[in-house]
Design a protein around this motif. Structure first.
Motif, PDB file in Angstrom:
ATOM      1  N   ASN A 117      15.750  43.203  43.749  1.00 19.65           N
ATOM      2  CA  ASN A 117      16.990  42.918  44.477  1.00 19.65           C
ATOM      3  C   ASN A 117      17.264  43.937  45.570  1.00 19.65           C
ATOM      4  O   ASN A 117      17.776  43.597  46.627  1.00 19.65           O
ATOM      5  CB  ASN A 117      18.169  42.881  43.515  1.00 19.65           C
ATOM      6  CG  ASN A 117      18.312  41.523  42.883  1.00 19.65           C
ATOM      7  OD1 ASN A 117      18.893  40.621  43.464  1.00 19.65           O
ATOM      8  ND2 ASN A 117      17.734  41.363  41.705  1.00 19.65           N
ATOM      9  N   TYR A 118      16.940  45.193  45.288  1.00 18.45           N
ATOM     10  CA  TYR A 118      17.302  46.220  46.275  1.00 18.45           C
ATOM     11  C   TYR A 118      16.235  46.384  47.350  1.00 18.45           C
ATOM     12  O   TYR A 118      16.563  46.585  48.522  1.00 18.45           O
ATOM     13  CB  TYR A 118      17.569  47.568  45.581  1.00 18.45           C
ATOM     14  CG  TYR A 118      18.114  48.590  46.550  1.00 18.45           C
ATOM     15  CD1 TYR A 118      19.379  48.415  47.129  1.00 18.45           C
ATOM     16  CD2 TYR A 118      17.359  49.693  46.931  1.00 18.45           C
ATOM     17  CE1 TYR A 118      19.874  49.321  48.042  1.00 18.45           C
ATOM     18  CE2 TYR A 118      17.854  50.612  47.851  1.00 18.45           C
ATOM     19  CZ  TYR A 118      19.115  50.408  48.402  1.00 18.45           C
ATOM     20  OH  TYR A 118      19.599  51.306  49.326  1.00 18.45           O
TER      21      TYR A 118
ATOM     22  N   GLY B 129      25.734  45.018  38.468  1.00 20.00           N
ATOM     23  CA  GLY B 129      26.850  44.234  37.932  1.00 20.00           C
ATOM     24  C   GLY B 129      26.422  42.811  37.610  1.00 20.00           C
ATOM     25  O   GLY B 129      26.856  42.219  36.613  1.00 20.00           O
ATOM     26  N   ARG B 130      25.526  42.281  38.444  1.00 21.90           N
ATOM     27  CA  ARG B 130      25.047  40.914  38.190  1.00 21.90           C
ATOM     28  C   ARG B 130      24.219  40.839  36.922  1.00 21.90           C
ATOM     29  O   ARG B 130      24.033  39.775  36.355  1.00 21.90           O
ATOM     30  CB  ARG B 130      24.244  40.410  39.390  1.00 21.90           C
ATOM     31  CG  ARG B 130      25.143  39.931  40.522  1.00 21.90           C
ATOM     32  CD  ARG B 130      24.333  39.238  41.588  1.00 21.90           C
ATOM     33  NE  ARG B 130      24.090  40.129  42.700  1.00 21.90           N
ATOM     34  CZ  ARG B 130      22.950  40.178  43.391  1.00 21.90           C
ATOM     35  NH1 ARG B 130      21.945  39.394  43.073  1.00 21.90           N
ATOM     36  NH2 ARG B 130      22.820  41.011  44.404  1.00 21.90           N
TER      37      ARG B 130
ATOM     38  N   THR C 274      25.773  49.061  42.674  1.00 22.19           N
ATOM     39  CA  THR C 274      26.757  48.648  41.674  1.00 22.19           C
ATOM     40  C   THR C 274      26.825  47.126  41.590  1.00 22.19           C
ATOM     41  O   THR C 274      26.916  46.538  40.506  1.00 22.19           O
ATOM     42  CB  THR C 274      28.145  49.204  42.048  1.00 22.19           C
ATOM     43  OG1 THR C 274      28.040  50.624  42.171  1.00 22.19           O
ATOM     44  CG2 THR C 274      29.186  48.876  40.999  1.00 22.19           C
ATOM     45  N   GLU C 275      26.739  46.515  42.759  1.00 16.62           N
ATOM     46  CA  GLU C 275      26.825  45.051  42.811  1.00 16.62           C
ATOM     47  C   GLU C 275      25.593  44.421  42.156  1.00 16.62           C
ATOM     48  O   GLU C 275      25.704  43.486  41.353  1.00 16.62           O
ATOM     49  CB  GLU C 275      26.968  44.643  44.290  1.00 16.62           C
ATOM     50  CG  GLU C 275      27.326  43.201  44.529  1.00 16.62           C
ATOM     51  CD  GLU C 275      26.124  42.397  44.947  1.00 16.62           C
ATOM     52  OE1 GLU C 275      26.032  41.240  44.547  1.00 16.62           O
ATOM     53  OE2 GLU C 275      25.242  42.950  45.662  1.00 16.62           O
ATOM     54  N   ILE C 276      24.402  44.954  42.458  1.00 14.68           N
ATOM     55  CA  ILE C 276      23.167  44.408  41.870  1.00 14.68           C
ATOM     56  C   ILE C 276      23.181  44.564  40.339  1.00 14.68           C
ATOM     57  O   ILE C 276      22.903  43.620  39.603  1.00 14.68           O
ATOM     58  CB  ILE C 276      21.918  45.119  42.459  1.00 14.68           C
ATOM     59  CG1 ILE C 276      21.746  44.766  43.936  1.00 14.68           C
ATOM     60  CG2 ILE C 276      20.661  44.744  41.671  1.00 14.68           C
ATOM     61  CD1 ILE C 276      20.691  45.596  44.657  1.00 14.68           C
TER      62      ILE C 276
ATOM     63  N   GLN D 298      27.905  53.282  50.895  1.00 11.59           N
ATOM     64  CA  GLN D 298      27.487  51.876  51.022  1.00 11.59           C
ATOM     65  C   GLN D 298      26.406  51.549  49.995  1.00 11.59           C
ATOM     66  O   GLN D 298      26.415  50.483  49.372  1.00 11.59           O
ATOM     67  CB  GLN D 298      26.921  51.617  52.430  1.00 11.59           C
ATOM     68  CG  GLN D 298      27.948  51.681  53.539  1.00 11.59           C
ATOM     69  CD  GLN D 298      27.322  51.338  54.889  1.00 11.59           C
ATOM     70  OE1 GLN D 298      26.458  50.478  54.996  1.00 11.59           O
ATOM     71  NE2 GLN D 298      27.737  52.031  55.926  1.00 11.59           N
TER      72      GLN D 298
ATOM     73  N   GLU E 241      28.376  47.575  33.544  1.00 13.70           N
ATOM     74  CA  GLU E 241      29.681  48.010  34.039  1.00 13.70           C
ATOM     75  C   GLU E 241      29.625  49.473  34.451  1.00 13.70           C
ATOM     76  O   GLU E 241      28.810  50.235  33.938  1.00 13.70           O
ATOM     77  CB  GLU E 241      30.738  47.832  32.959  1.00 13.70           C
ATOM     78  CG  GLU E 241      31.121  46.374  32.763  1.00 13.70           C
ATOM     79  CD  GLU E 241      32.037  46.199  31.578  1.00 13.70           C
ATOM     80  OE1 GLU E 241      32.876  47.079  31.326  1.00 13.70           O
ATOM     81  OE2 GLU E 241      31.881  45.181  30.883  1.00 13.70           O
TER      82      GLU E 241
ATOM     83  N   SER F 199      27.817  51.106  46.523  1.00  8.35           N
ATOM     84  CA  SER F 199      28.435  49.785  46.337  1.00  8.35           C
ATOM     85  C   SER F 199      27.372  48.715  46.128  1.00  8.35           C
ATOM     86  O   SER F 199      27.519  47.834  45.280  1.00  8.35           O
ATOM     87  CB  SER F 199      29.255  49.374  47.562  1.00  8.35           C
ATOM     88  OG  SER F 199      30.142  50.375  47.903  1.00  8.35           O
ATOM     89  N   HIS F 200      26.288  48.814  46.899  1.00  9.33           N
ATOM     90  CA  HIS F 200      25.223  47.814  46.809  1.00  9.33           C
ATOM     91  C   HIS F 200      24.552  47.860  45.424  1.00  9.33           C
ATOM     92  O   HIS F 200      24.355  46.828  44.778  1.00  9.33           O
ATOM     93  CB  HIS F 200      24.201  48.095  47.931  1.00  9.33           C
ATOM     94  CG  HIS F 200      23.213  46.988  48.140  1.00  9.33           C
ATOM     95  ND1 HIS F 200      22.266  47.005  49.125  1.00  9.33           N
ATOM     96  CD2 HIS F 200      23.014  45.830  47.471  1.00  9.33           C
ATOM     97  CE1 HIS F 200      21.535  45.907  49.052  1.00  9.33           C
ATOM     98  NE2 HIS F 200      21.975  45.174  48.070  1.00  9.33           N
TER      99      HIS F 200
END
Ligand code: PHE
Length: 310
Positions: A218-219, A89-90, A85-87, A79, A94, A82-83
């Motif tokens: 962000n995290y 990614g914004r 990677t998402e942050i 989890q 990549e 994924s989190h």
């Protein structure tokens, strides 16, 4: 039971074709079967409606909630990956991947870690057993370029990506790394790192700091502060240790720095033309901080009482 088709209807049709003398008996049998089915059907309907349940399990209570099947869920580290990677990614990073079994060139040599560097000590790495020659001796010793090991850092992926593509590069790589540490509350022989690599022209420490601050905000939240402490890594110059101030304490999350010219040379880039930064953060440490986990071993114990909380 007004169905026009069905096995009973078919049998009823067959009655027409049998001996006249047999018809009354056959008709009576058919009617008996029909009424048995009808009453079983009605009984079942009544049971379902909550009515008379005589003849069924008297302990069955249709008003009780059912038992939920246990479905399992995604592991907290997955989890977290994924989190993160998402942050990232914004911010345009990549995902890149590399193998967990590496050769010394990617894990050390290209990263400017010389043969005699303590990081290459066989006792500090998981070198793989190699094929034995007929005499029974291992044919490759741990320090040999040919021997493989479980990667000790995701920095190997920096090399793999730079060998593959030309700048500009903006990647992260999240994966397992292995070090023979005795397990305790903060160490485990396998853990995860998030490697970041940005290569372009005119990249500065300020860019590195901004990316890491935005990431931490962000995290971990808006009130996080970031601190760089001078440090040393063979593959970055200057090198820093990265601390985040969170809930009043400075915590070290990993290392970072500007890519060393020797690393650019190893992958065939012109160090005069490109510049870049890299960082490597501990994924377990990030996950533990965010979720208030105090012992890394809990993440890998397989204890469902722990895992079910996430
Ligand atoms: N690979 C280093 C480690 O595992 C962390 C790091 C990554 C440092 C990238 C600098 C740049 O400790």
């Amino acid at each position: 039971m007004g169905a026009k088709k069905g096995q009973l209807k078919d049998i009823q049709k067959m009655l027409g074709g049998i001996e006249k003398a047999d018809k009354p008996a056959a008709g009576a049998k058919l009617n008996a079967v029909k009424s048995a089915i009808n009453s079983a059907f009605e009984g079942a309907q009544q049971n379902l409606a909550g009515g008379d349940d005589s003849g069924s399990d008297p302990t069955f209570d249709p008003t009780l909630p059912g038992t939920r099947p246990s479905l399992g869920h995604i592991h907290p580290i997955t989890q977290t990956i994924s989190h993160l990677t998402e942050i990232m990614g914004r911010m345009g990073f990549e995902v890149a991947e590399g193998p967990e079994v590496e050769d010394p060139w990617h894990n050390f040599v290209a990263l400017n870690i010389p043969e005699d560097h303590p990081a290459r000590d066989p006792l500090d790495n998981f070198y793989l057993a190699t094929a034995k020659d007929p005499s029974g001796k291992s044919s490759v010793s741990a320090g040999d370029e040919g021997s493989q090991l479980l990667r000790s850092q995701t920095s190997t992926v920096q090399i793999r990506v730079m060998k593959e593509v030309q700048p500009p590069i903006r990647i992260i790589s999240l994966g397992r790394v292995y070090r023979p540490d005795a397990p305790d509350a903060t160490h485990f022989p396998m853990f995860h790192q998030m490697e970041g690599l940005l290569v372009d022209t005119n990249v500065t420490m300020a860019n590195l700091k901004t990316v890491l601050r935005v990431f931490a905000n962000n995290y971990l939240g808006e009130d996080v502060e970031i601190r760089f402490r001078p440090s040393f890594f063979p593959f970055t110059e200057p090198s820093v240790e990265v601390d985040f101030l969170w809930n009043g304490t400075w915590i070290e999350f990993g290392g970072a720095g500007m890519i060393d010219p020797n690393v650019f040379a190893a992958v065939g880039y012109d160090p005069e033309k490109v510049s870049g930064f890299a960082f490597g953060l501990g994924v377990e440490r990030l996950c533990m901080r965010r979720h208030g986990i105090t012992d890394i071993r809990d993440l890998y114990s397989g204890d469902l009482r722990f895992l079910k909380q996430f």
